[in-house]
Design a protein around this motif. Structure first.
Motif, PDB file in Angstrom:
ATOM      1  N   ALA A  79       0.844  -1.197   0.000  1.00  0.00           N
ATOM      2  CA  ALA A  79       0.000   0.000   0.000  1.00  0.00           C
ATOM      3  C   ALA A  79       0.879   1.247   0.000  1.00  0.00           C
ATOM      4  CB  ALA A  79      -0.901  -0.010   1.230  1.00  0.00           C
ATOM      5  N   ARG A  80       0.577   2.188  -0.888  1.00  0.00           N
ATOM      6  CA  ARG A  80       1.342   3.431  -0.979  1.00  0.00           C
ATOM      7  C   ARG A  80       0.478   4.597  -0.528  1.00  0.00           C
ATOM      8  NH1 ARG A  80       1.656   1.796  -6.160  1.00  0.00           N
ATOM      9  NH2 ARG A  80       0.890   3.836  -6.869  1.00  0.00           N
ATOM     10  N   PRO A  81       1.049   5.510   0.263  1.00  0.00           N
ATOM     11  CA  PRO A  81       0.260   6.651   0.736  1.00  0.00           C
ATOM     12  C   PRO A  81      -0.350   7.473  -0.392  1.00  0.00           C
ATOM     13  CG  PRO A  81       2.316   6.484   1.966  1.00  0.00           C
ATOM     14  CD  PRO A  81       2.407   5.491   0.852  1.00  0.00           C
ATOM     15  N   ASP A  82       0.402   7.686  -1.490  1.00  0.00           N
ATOM     16  CA  ASP A  82      -0.143   8.512  -2.572  1.00  0.00           C
ATOM     17  C   ASP A  82      -1.313   7.812  -3.263  1.00  0.00           C
ATOM     18  OD1 ASP A  82       1.570   6.556  -3.613  1.00  0.00           O
ATOM     19  OD2 ASP A  82       2.143   7.779  -5.336  1.00  0.00           O
ATOM     20  N   ASN A  83      -1.241   6.496  -3.369  1.00  0.00           N
ATOM     21  CA  ASN A  83      -2.327   5.739  -3.975  1.00  0.00           C
ATOM     22  C   ASN A  83      -3.589   5.804  -3.102  1.00  0.00           C
ATOM     23  OD1 ASN A  83      -3.642   2.712  -4.305  1.00  0.00           O
ATOM     24  ND2 ASN A  83      -2.876   3.518  -6.244  1.00  0.00           N
ATOM     25  N   ILE A  84      -3.404   5.677  -1.794  1.00  0.00           N
ATOM     26  CA  ILE A  84      -4.538   5.769  -0.873  1.00  0.00           C
ATOM     27  C   ILE A  84      -5.150   7.160  -0.928  1.00  0.00           C
ATOM     28  CG2 ILE A  84      -5.201   5.725   1.563  1.00  0.00           C
ATOM     29  CD1 ILE A  84      -3.076   3.503   1.932  1.00  0.00           C
ATOM     30  N   ALA A  85      -4.305   8.197  -0.922  1.00  0.00           N
ATOM     31  CA  ALA A  85      -4.833   9.563  -0.985  1.00  0.00           C
ATOM     32  C   ALA A  85      -5.594   9.801  -2.281  1.00  0.00           C
ATOM     33  CB  ALA A  85      -3.686  10.562  -0.857  1.00  0.00           C
ATOM     34  N   ARG A  86      -5.072   9.275  -3.377  1.00  0.00           N
ATOM     35  CA  ARG A  86      -5.733   9.481  -4.671  1.00  0.00           C
ATOM     36  C   ARG A  86      -7.101   8.818  -4.715  1.00  0.00           C
ATOM     37  NH1 ARG A  86      -3.865   6.731 -10.424  1.00  0.00           N
ATOM     38  NH2 ARG A  86      -5.703   7.416 -11.627  1.00  0.00           N
ATOM     39  N   TYR A  87      -7.138   7.554  -4.338  1.00  0.00           N
ATOM     40  CA  TYR A  87      -8.373   6.797  -4.517  1.00  0.00           C
ATOM     41  C   TYR A  87      -9.374   6.969  -3.369  1.00  0.00           C
ATOM     42  CZ  TYR A  87      -6.656   4.659  -8.757  1.00  0.00           C
ATOM     43  OH  TYR A  87      -6.200   4.449 -10.042  1.00  0.00           O
ATOM     44  N   THR A  88      -8.963   7.634  -2.290  1.00  0.00           N
ATOM     45  CA  THR A  88      -9.946   8.043  -1.279  1.00  0.00           C
ATOM     46  C   THR A  88     -10.279   9.527  -1.448  1.00  0.00           C
ATOM     47  OG1 THR A  88      -8.235   8.556   0.378  1.00  0.00           O
ATOM     48  CG2 THR A  88      -9.145   6.323   0.374  1.00  0.00           C
ATOM     49  N   GLU A  89      -9.781  10.127  -2.526  1.00  0.00           N
ATOM     50  CA  GLU A  89     -10.041  11.525  -2.883  1.00  0.00           C
ATOM     51  C   GLU A  89      -9.732  12.458  -1.727  1.00  0.00           C
ATOM     52  OE1 GLU A  89     -13.820  11.900  -4.851  1.00  0.00           O
ATOM     53  OE2 GLU A  89     -13.251  10.431  -6.385  1.00  0.00           O
ATOM     54  N   GLY A  90      -8.552  12.186  -1.112  1.00  0.00           N
ATOM     55  CA  GLY A  90      -8.030  13.068  -0.080  1.00  0.00           C
ATOM     56  C   GLY A  90      -8.586  12.838   1.307  1.00  0.00           C
ATOM     57  N   ARG A  91      -9.453  11.847   1.482  1.00  0.00           N
ATOM     58  CA  ARG A  91      -9.981  11.597   2.829  1.00  0.00           C
ATOM     59  C   ARG A  91      -8.882  11.150   3.773  1.00  0.00           C
ATOM     60  NH1 ARG A  91     -13.811   7.540   3.816  1.00  0.00           N
ATOM     61  NH2 ARG A  91     -13.214   6.424   1.924  1.00  0.00           N
TER      62      ARG A  91
END
Length: 408
Positions: free
Chosen positions: A212-224
């Motif tokens: 899991a990558r932080p940027d991927n999580i931020a992108r696909y949770t739309e910044g949540r």
């Protein structure tokens, strides 16, 4: 570490009915094409996310079947336009077929889980409890853990991130994470769950893991979420290669001329194909529920309630065609005693894939044999066609999807 105290269910749960499954399919159907392909990986609040179907608990129990869902989608979209959603439905069949031909993987997981729970020291117990309670300090992980326990749901992409953080950042045993999911997911399925966790860990496709990558999580949770401190460089876990596969099962043919009862399990609550295999209708029916067999620990009350409600819904819908009602129970002995009291010579049921229901049926078969009552497991045509293709990775399996859906 075998906590068997009951888990109280949350105050609300989704209706475990075929009517609800059909309503969800109807709402999702306009989005099953390119909308789904472009938006499915976004983990948005469930109430505002029309691009995921939320059908998985109903498919898992076959209140609605893979064939029905795929036929509805392909009645509206071409296979090319709906390819991603069609593949997602077929992943479920692929995992089941893969595990059916390698049941030792499930047995090893169960054995390793018991070793983890029984051998956990105080530090590991504390870390497992913090992870399950959503008290790790990792914002996304803690939110997903809370969502899972409260609702029985977690978005598919979030499940991959969660498993990766559990294994590689928190350094917790993957078997305990798979058990956490199986105890709480309404759609918890032995094959999809076990093999999905093995894939994230790097054990299923050896040497290939998921981080899991932080940027991927931020992108696909739309910044949540913007998680910090995640491990983004780790070696895959090591383990033995998967065992050689056995042939895919073929199921049984019910015997003609016997006094027959229908047995439902939570694995398949659309028994029309079982009835079609009989020359005469069953004289009685009952249900054997195996939710407690998911784990040596207590299974969520939400999961137990959803499963029992789903079984009750199926028995109510089919009551006019399946004879007099019998018990709904998790006790093999209760089913055997009922079959004896009804003077049954044969019980028929849908084939149950590797997992708790299949284990319960094996125990029931041995018990019924003492009374000369046969147990017949009828294979669904979809499974008989799909499972033999789960020989290697999903890439080879998906080459057969056009022929699998051609007759729908």
């Amino acid at each position: 570490m075998t906590d068997q105290s009951p888990i109280s269910p949350p105050p609300a749960s989704p209706p475990a009915t075929r009517t609800e499954a059909l309503a969800r399919l109807a709402r999702f159907l306009p989005h099953a094409g390119r909308d789904y392909a472009s938006r499915r990986n976004h983990d948005l609040p469930a109430a505002g996310h029309p691009h995921v179907s939320r059908l998985s608990p109903y498919l898992r129990h076959r209140l609605i079947t893979e064939e029905e869902v795929l036929a509805a989608v392909l009645g509206r979209f071409s296979l090319g336009s709906a390819e991603k959603f069609v593949q997602e439905v077929c992943w479920r069949s692929y995992w089941k077929g893969w595990l059916e031909m390698r049941p030792a993987v499930w047995a090893a997981y169960r054995r390793e889980l018991a070793e983890v729970l029984d051998g956990a020291d105080a530090d590991l117990r504390d870390r497992l409890e913090a992870a399950e309670a959503g008290k790790t300090g990792i914002d996304c992980f803690d939110a997903w853990a809370a969502e899972l326990v409260a609702t029985g749901y977690m978005h598919n992409h979030a499940r991959m991130w969660f498993a990766s953080i559990w294994i590689f950042t928190l350094r917790l045993p993957w078997q305990a994470g798979a058990d956490f999911f199986l105890r709480h997911l309404l759609d918890g399925d032995p094959a999809s769950n076990t093999l999905g966790w093995r894939w994230v860990a790097g054990l299923q496709t050896q040497g290939k893991h998921y981080l899991a990558r932080p940027d991927n999580i931020a992108r696909y949770t739309e910044g949540r979420f913007a998680p910090k401190g995640l491990v983004t460089d780790a070696e895959p876990l090591k383990g033995p290669a998967p065992p050689q596969r056995r042939p895919a099962p073929v199921g049984d043919r019910p015997q003609a001329g016997l006094r027959t009862g229908l047995l439902l399990t939570e694995e398949d609550l659309s028994p029309a194909f079982v009835l079609e295999a009989l020359e005469t209708p069953p004289v009685a029916h009952a249900a054997l529920i195996s939710v407690a067999g998911r784990s040596p620990r207590a299974v969520s009350g939400l999961v137990a309630g959803f499963t029992r409600d789903a079984v009750t819904d199926a028995m109510g819908r089919w009551s006019g065609r399946i004879g007099s009602p019998g018990p709904v129970t998790d006790e093999v002995e209760t089913i055997a005693a009922w079959a004896e009291a009804e003077g049954l010579e044969q019980l028929v049921t849908a084939f149950a894939p590797v997992g708790p229901a299949a284990a319960a049926l094996e125990a029931l078969e041995a018990r019924l044999a003492r009374s000369d009552i046969a147990l017949s497991r009828v294979m669904r045509d979809w499974d008989a066609a799909a499972w033999p293709h789960a020989t290697h990775g999903f890439f080879r399996f998906k080459e057969h999807i056009p022929e699998l859906v051609a007759g729908l």
